[in-house]
Scaffold this active site. Structure first.
Site, PDB file in Angstrom:
ATOM      1  N   LYS A  22       0.870  -1.176   0.000  1.00  0.00           N
ATOM      2  CA  LYS A  22       0.000   0.000   0.000  1.00  0.00           C
ATOM      3  C   LYS A  22       0.909   1.229   0.000  1.00  0.00           C
ATOM      4  O   LYS A  22       1.121   1.866   1.035  1.00  0.00           O
ATOM      5  CB  LYS A  22      -0.932  -0.048   1.217  1.00  0.00           C
ATOM      6  CG  LYS A  22      -2.129   0.873   1.115  1.00  0.00           C
ATOM      7  CD  LYS A  22      -3.129   0.567   2.212  1.00  0.00           C
ATOM      8  CE  LYS A  22      -4.142   1.692   2.360  1.00  0.00           C
ATOM      9  NZ  LYS A  22      -5.041   1.889   1.229  1.00  0.00           N
TER      10      LYS A  22
HETATM   11  N1  PMP Z   1      -7.814  -2.232  -2.525  1.00  0.00           N
HETATM   12  C1  PMP Z   1      -7.272  -1.004  -2.474  1.00  0.00           C
HETATM   13  C2  PMP Z   1      -6.550  -0.494  -3.667  1.00  0.00           C
HETATM   14  C3  PMP Z   1      -7.400  -0.225  -1.314  1.00  0.00           C
HETATM   15  O1  PMP Z   1      -6.878   0.995  -1.266  1.00  0.00           O
HETATM   16  C4  PMP Z   1      -8.111  -0.743  -0.214  1.00  0.00           C
HETATM   17  C5  PMP Z   1      -8.253   0.084   1.034  1.00  0.00           C
HETATM   18  N2  PMP Z   1      -7.141  -0.037   1.865  1.00  0.00           N
HETATM   19  C6  PMP Z   1      -8.652  -2.029  -0.310  1.00  0.00           C
HETATM   20  C7  PMP Z   1      -8.483  -2.741  -1.476  1.00  0.00           C
HETATM   21  C8  PMP Z   1      -9.390  -2.641   0.837  1.00  0.00           C
HETATM   22  O2  PMP Z   1      -8.520  -2.932   1.887  1.00  0.00           O
HETATM   23  P1  PMP Z   1      -9.022  -2.940   3.397  1.00  0.00           P
HETATM   24  O3  PMP Z   1     -10.245  -3.768   3.416  1.00  0.00           O
HETATM   25  O4  PMP Z   1      -7.906  -3.536   4.154  1.00  0.00           O
HETATM   26  O5  PMP Z   1      -9.304  -1.532   3.765  1.00  0.00           O
END
Ligand code: PMP
Length: 304
Positions: free
Chosen positions: A159
């Site tokens: 991320k």
């Molecule tokens: N994909 C992307 C590209 C994201 O930015 C997020 C948000 N963090 C998610 C999926 C979902 O991840 P999470 O459920 O851990 O927030």
């Protein structure tokens, strides 16, 4: 969405007043997009504010850093405690939480190895990311003209701040075309995820979500939703989806920390039954789970 300031931001080990949480314009990450971050939510529970799957989020932050060869100068537990301290300092019953680790000021050029790493944690109140009625009315999706970067271009499992250039291009394109959110296809043309959410689409009664290999972030909401689905007797399969699979699916939802569980009512104007029966059950159970109202998921809620 506008930010509502709170009192303090945690920066490199101390809580500083919101307006003093500043960085220099020559901050390395500002130029090259090499930072790593998280998006987390704290919810009001009967044990006070609790951060949903906090440790899992901070472990993902450290995995993002590992991929970037970034040394965060704290342990997972120290950042977990720092998040709790920051949430407590706001006095808010619930909030969105943004931990960020960046290469700071002092070096320029693409070699990150000599750069110092600065860590910050900010919290503020943030409503439903895709709108308050996303669960009941659903959101309109558009397959993006932008391709999700693949594993050898920009690692989608990390991320990183830079990865979100791709997401922002797709998000703005979708909004300007009158849609709520974009669906990203990978270079092979298979569905990866949305700009900030993972995808589930039902085929023959089975909820299918694309594999990480398709270019999706390992979503913590995706993981929670999979557990909830299993516990309700719904079958979940991790498998590739094409855009046509989405056009003809029986029901569909997207999920993420910010968006929570949001039903989808159409993809490229192909109408999808919404909210689907599994979507409704999962969205309701997720909303209860994050607030510590479901006994078997209580350990997901980490009180501050
Ligand atoms: N994909 C992307 C590209 C994201 O930015 C997020 C948000 N963090 C998610 C999926 C979902 O991840 P999470 O459920 O851990 O927030």
């Amino acid at each position: 969405m506008p930010i509502t300031p709170t009192d303090k931001i945690w920066m490199n080990g101390e809580l500083v007043p919101w307006d003093e949480a500043r960085i220099h314009v020559l901050t390395h990450t500002l130029h090259y997009g090499t930072g790593v971050f998280e998006g987390i939510r704290a919810y009001e529970t009967d044990r006070g504010p609790a951060v949903f799957r906090l440790t899992d989020h901070i472990e993902r932050l450290f995995n993002s850093a590992r991929i970037m060869l970034m040394e965060i100068p704290y342990t997972v537990d120290e950042i977990v405690q720092a998040v709790k301290e920051t949430v407590r300092s706001t006095g808010l019953p619930s909030c969105y939480i943004r931990p960020l680790a960046i290469y700071g000021y002092g070096e320029m050029g693409l070699n990150t190895l000599p750069c110092k790493v600065d860590v910050s944690i900010a919290c503020w109140p943030w409503g439903a990311y895709l709108g308050d009625d996303a669960v009941t009315k659903g959101v309109r999706m558009k397959v993006s003209s932008w391709t999700r970067h693949d594993h050898n271009t920009m690692p989608p499992l990390a991320k990183t701040t830079g990865n979100y250039v791709n997401s922002s291009l797709a998000k703005v394109e979708a909004l300007k075309a009158g849609y709520d959110e974009a669906i990203m296809l990978n270079p092979e043309g298979l569905v990866s995820e949305c700009t900030g959410e993972n995808i589930f689409a039902a085929r023959n009664g089975i909820l299918v979500t694309p594999p990480l290999a398709a270019g999706a972030l390992p979503g913590i909401t995706q993981d929670s939703v999979t557990t909830i689905a299993h516990d309700h007797g719904f079958e979940v399969s991790v498998d590739n989806l094409s855009r046509s699979d989405l056009y003809i699916c029986e029901e569909m939802f997207v999920c993420g920390t910010a968006a929570e569980v949001s039903a989808v009512n159409s993809v490229d104007d192909r109408v999808i039954p919404c909210p689907g029966p599994m979507t409704e059950v999962i969205a309701r159970e997720y909303a209860h789970a994050v607030r510590g109202q479901v006994d078997k998921y209580k350990e997901w809620c980490e009180p501050v």
